[in-house]
Design a protein around this motif. Structure first.
Motif, PDB file in Angstrom:
ATOM      1  N   TYR A 267      69.163  81.960  22.033  1.00 38.26           N
ATOM      2  CA  TYR A 267      67.853  81.387  22.355  1.00 38.26           C
ATOM      3  C   TYR A 267      67.114  80.961  21.095  1.00 38.26           C
ATOM      4  N   GLN A 268      67.168  81.788  20.063  1.00 38.57           N
ATOM      5  CA  GLN A 268      66.462  81.451  18.824  1.00 38.57           C
ATOM      6  C   GLN A 268      66.993  80.157  18.211  1.00 38.57           C
ATOM      7  N   ALA A 269      68.314  79.951  18.303  1.00 34.95           N
ATOM      8  CA  ALA A 269      68.931  78.766  17.708  1.00 34.95           C
ATOM      9  C   ALA A 269      68.906  77.561  18.643  1.00 34.95           C
ATOM     10  N   ASN A 270      68.936  77.822  19.980  1.00 39.76           N
ATOM     11  CA  ASN A 270      69.046  76.730  20.951  1.00 39.76           C
ATOM     12  C   ASN A 270      68.122  76.990  22.142  1.00 39.76           C
ATOM     13  N   PRO A 271      66.817  76.974  21.961  1.00 38.24           N
ATOM     14  CA  PRO A 271      65.909  77.295  23.080  1.00 38.24           C
ATOM     15  C   PRO A 271      66.031  76.337  24.251  1.00 38.24           C
ATOM     16  N   GLY A 272      66.499  75.126  24.028  1.00 36.06           N
ATOM     17  CA  GLY A 272      66.636  74.159  25.103  1.00 36.06           C
ATOM     18  C   GLY A 272      67.712  74.517  26.113  1.00 36.06           C
ATOM     19  N   LEU A 273      68.570  75.484  25.788  1.00 32.26           N
ATOM     20  CA  LEU A 273      69.602  75.904  26.722  1.00 32.26           C
ATOM     21  C   LEU A 273      69.057  76.830  27.803  1.00 32.26           C
ATOM     22  N   PHE A 274      67.794  77.214  27.714  1.00 31.85           N
ATOM     23  CA  PHE A 274      67.224  78.214  28.614  1.00 31.85           C
ATOM     24  C   PHE A 274      66.141  77.581  29.491  1.00 31.85           C
ATOM     25  N   ALA A 275      66.104  78.017  30.757  1.00 29.69           N
ATOM     26  CA  ALA A 275      65.127  77.513  31.727  1.00 29.69           C
ATOM     27  C   ALA A 275      63.883  78.395  31.681  1.00 29.69           C
ATOM     28  N   ILE A 276      62.817  77.884  31.100  1.00 30.18           N
ATOM     29  CA  ILE A 276      61.567  78.634  31.062  1.00 30.18           C
ATOM     30  C   ILE A 276      61.017  78.718  32.476  1.00 30.18           C
ATOM     31  N   HIS A 277      60.670  79.920  32.903  1.00 28.63           N
ATOM     32  CA  HIS A 277      60.175  80.120  34.262  1.00 28.63           C
ATOM     33  C   HIS A 277      59.186  81.282  34.289  1.00 28.63           C
ATOM     34  N   PRO A 278      58.288  81.277  35.268  1.00 31.02           N
ATOM     35  CA  PRO A 278      58.108  80.249  36.293  1.00 31.02           C
ATOM     36  C   PRO A 278      57.587  78.944  35.702  1.00 31.02           C
ATOM     37  N   ASN A 279      57.566  77.914  36.523  1.00 34.58           N
ATOM     38  CA  ASN A 279      57.122  76.599  36.077  1.00 34.58           C
ATOM     39  C   ASN A 279      55.728  76.694  35.458  1.00 34.58           C
ATOM     40  N   GLY A 280      55.613  76.164  34.256  1.00 37.80           N
ATOM     41  CA  GLY A 280      54.331  76.190  33.561  1.00 37.80           C
ATOM     42  C   GLY A 280      54.121  77.383  32.663  1.00 37.80           C
ATOM     43  N   ALA A 281      55.042  78.349  32.691  1.00 36.15           N
ATOM     44  CA  ALA A 281      54.902  79.533  31.838  1.00 36.15           C
ATOM     45  C   ALA A 281      55.164  79.159  30.382  1.00 36.15           C
ATOM     46  N   PRO A 282      54.521  79.851  29.438  1.00 39.01           N
ATOM     47  CA  PRO A 282      54.799  79.591  28.025  1.00 39.01           C
ATOM     48  C   PRO A 282      56.179  80.107  27.640  1.00 39.01           C
ATOM     49  N   ALA A 283      56.802  79.450  26.682  1.00 43.35           N
ATOM     50  CA  ALA A 283      58.112  79.892  26.206  1.00 43.35           C
ATOM     51  C   ALA A 283      57.981  81.237  25.499  1.00 43.35           C
ATOM     52  N   PRO A 284      58.971  82.117  25.630  1.00 46.36           N
ATOM     53  CA  PRO A 284      58.930  83.390  24.919  1.00 46.36           C
ATOM     54  C   PRO A 284      58.827  83.177  23.411  1.00 46.36           C
ATOM     55  N   ILE A 285      58.057  84.035  22.771  1.00 46.31           N
ATOM     56  CA  ILE A 285      57.842  83.902  21.330  1.00 46.31           C
ATOM     57  C   ILE A 285      58.411  85.073  20.545  1.00 46.31           C
ATOM     58  N   ASN A 286      58.896  86.108  21.253  1.00 45.20           N
ATOM     59  CA  ASN A 286      59.460  87.258  20.556  1.00 45.20           C
ATOM     60  C   ASN A 286      60.458  87.960  21.486  1.00 45.20           C
ATOM     61  N   ARG A 287      61.045  89.017  20.988  1.00 47.06           N
ATOM     62  CA  ARG A 287      62.075  89.729  21.740  1.00 47.06           C
ATOM     63  C   ARG A 287      61.536  90.265  23.073  1.00 47.06           C
ATOM     64  N   THR A 288      60.322  90.794  23.033  1.00 50.85           N
ATOM     65  CA  THR A 288      59.752  91.401  24.239  1.00 50.85           C
ATOM     66  C   THR A 288      59.518  90.373  25.330  1.00 50.85           C
ATOM     67  N   THR A 289      58.888  89.268  24.983  1.00 48.61           N
ATOM     68  CA  THR A 289      58.588  88.254  26.005  1.00 48.61           C
ATOM     69  C   THR A 289      59.858  87.562  26.498  1.00 48.61           C
ATOM     70  N   PHE A 290      60.870  87.443  25.616  1.00 49.54           N
ATOM     71  CA  PHE A 290      62.151  86.884  26.051  1.00 49.54           C
ATOM     72  C   PHE A 290      62.804  87.799  27.067  1.00 49.54           C
ATOM     73  N   ARG A 291      62.798  89.077  26.781  1.00 50.71           N
ATOM     74  CA  ARG A 291      63.449  90.039  27.673  1.00 50.71           C
ATOM     75  C   ARG A 291      62.757  90.073  29.037  1.00 50.71           C
ATOM     76  N   ILE A 292      61.443  90.007  29.036  1.00 50.36           N
ATOM     77  CA  ILE A 292      60.706  90.018  30.297  1.00 50.36           C
ATOM     78  C   ILE A 292      61.092  88.819  31.148  1.00 50.36           C
ATOM     79  N   MET A 293      61.258  87.664  30.521  1.00 52.07           N
ATOM     80  CA  MET A 293      61.551  86.443  31.279  1.00 52.07           C
ATOM     81  C   MET A 293      62.998  86.363  31.728  1.00 52.07           C
ATOM     82  N   PHE A 294      63.950  86.786  30.906  1.00 54.69           N
ATOM     83  CA  PHE A 294      65.352  86.459  31.173  1.00 54.69           C
ATOM     84  C   PHE A 294      66.233  87.647  31.567  1.00 54.69           C
TER      85      PHE A 294
END
Length: 352
Positions: A267-294
């Motif tokens: 994700y850090q190297a290729n964020p475009g490979l991941f579907a940010i969800h729900p629609n309109g949510a901000p992209a994860p900015i750290n390990r914690t927010t990434f884990r919550i989303m994915f």
């Protein structure tokens, strides 16, 4: 509403079980929609569960397979093999309404049934990829997308949710499934081989090199050549996870952490490979927010999990008590249901 492939490059992680559970729960909680499952695994395990379990479901698969033409995924693939480069627009002919055959699943759930013949068709699909026009590979890899478009047209409904159950082997029919998907759900189990399988998946589909000079898959190179979109990673799911004691709980956490680290690096190297969800949510900015989303975790319901699949009763509809299947009786405890039902419900609530 999108097309989801459920795949990991490893057997035994519960892809079919997870497909059955999330498709059934999604249909139950979205009664205004028709929900389609496409079983692209020759074992047809998700089809068996959707159609009634290990006895009734198997009988119904046999009935569908025995029709002329077979009302299964192999029937559709055979139609396309005969006309590999011209769309037959026949996909809707191979859809089965599941509820009349198994009243335990929601009445808005539909299925393109799996079929063991798919294994024997693989070489003919490969031949179609290499013969014909210069873009033969690309055309063949749109067959399942064509099927979905046929269903949309038949239902007069452009926005439908589709779940594709994939075979663990990265064979050509798995490639067709991945090519049809908008989003990818990656199940894993709490063992070391799951970490290797996730690495392999990231390499095979997305060309992520684990070491300098590592060759990329022909599938990835072809998708780049033909400018074909790849599915975005929607979630990675620890499926039917068991924590028996402090020791196994620690081992489980270590495996999940290792897989998280691997996926987060991508994700850090290729964020475009991941579907940010729900629609309109901000992209994860750290390990914690990434884990919550994915990251998702589905606990093992033990006997309840087995009974759910064996009887074709979605876990969120299964009740406690003695259940009989294949001449044997098993007791489902409420505590088992309480371990898994909330996981499935919470995960499905996040699926768009």
């Amino acid at each position: 509403m999108a097309v989801y492939a459920i795949w990991n490059n490893k057997g035994g992680v519960g892809k079919s079980y997870l497909t059955f559970q999330i498709a059934s729960e999604y249909a139950r909680t979205h009664r205004d929609q028709r929900v389609l499952v496409i079983d692209l695994c020759p074992q047809a395990n998700s089809s068996s569960m959707i159609l009634g379990g290990i006895v009734e479901g198997e009988n119904r698969i046999e009935e569908l397979s025995s029709q002329n033409p077979p009302k299964t995924i192999s029937g559709y693939v055979n139609d396309r093999i005969v006309s590999p480069y011209v769309d037959t627009h026949s996909g809707a002919n191979f859809v089965t309404h599941a509820h009349p055959l198994n009243n335990m699943v929601p009445d808005n759930l539909y299925l393109v049934c799996g079929d063991e013949e798919l294994e024997m068709q693989a070489s003919r699909i490969q031949l179609a990829c290499s013969a014909g026009p210069n873009n033969a590979w690309q055309i063949v890899h749109t067959w399942i997308r064509n099927l979905i478009d046929d269903v949309r047209a038949s239902w007069n409904q452009q926005n439908i949710t589709v779940f594709i159950d994939c075979n663990p082997s990265f064979t050509v029919y798995t490639e067709l499934a991945i090519s049809a998907a908008d989003r990818l759900i990656i199940p894993f189990s709490a063992d070391g081989s799951s970490k290797r399988a996730v690495k392999s998946l990231l390499s095979l589909v997305y060309g992520i090199q684990r070491r300098p000079g590592q060759p990329q898959s022909q599938f990835f190179r072809n998708t780049q050549q033909f400018r074909m979109a790849l599915p975005q990673i929607y979630s990675y799911v620890g499926n039917r996870l068991t924590q028996m004691n402090n020791s196994s709980a620690s081992a489980f956490k270590n495996v999940v952490l290792e897989i998280f680290n691997e996926v987060f690096r991508v994700y850090q190297a290729n964020p475009g490979l991941f579907a940010i969800h729900p629609n309109g949510a901000p992209a994860p900015i750290n390990r914690t927010t990434f884990r919550i989303m994915f990251e998702e975790q589905v606990n093992d319901a033990n006997t309840a999990s087995v009974v759910s699949g064996a009887l074709g009763i979605p876990i969120c509809r299964l009740t406690a008590g003695v259940k009989t299947f294949a001449g044997r009786s098993s007791r489902v405890n409420q505590s088992q249901l309480d371990r898994q039902q909330p996981n499935i419900q919470n995960f499905v609530a996040k699926i768009e």
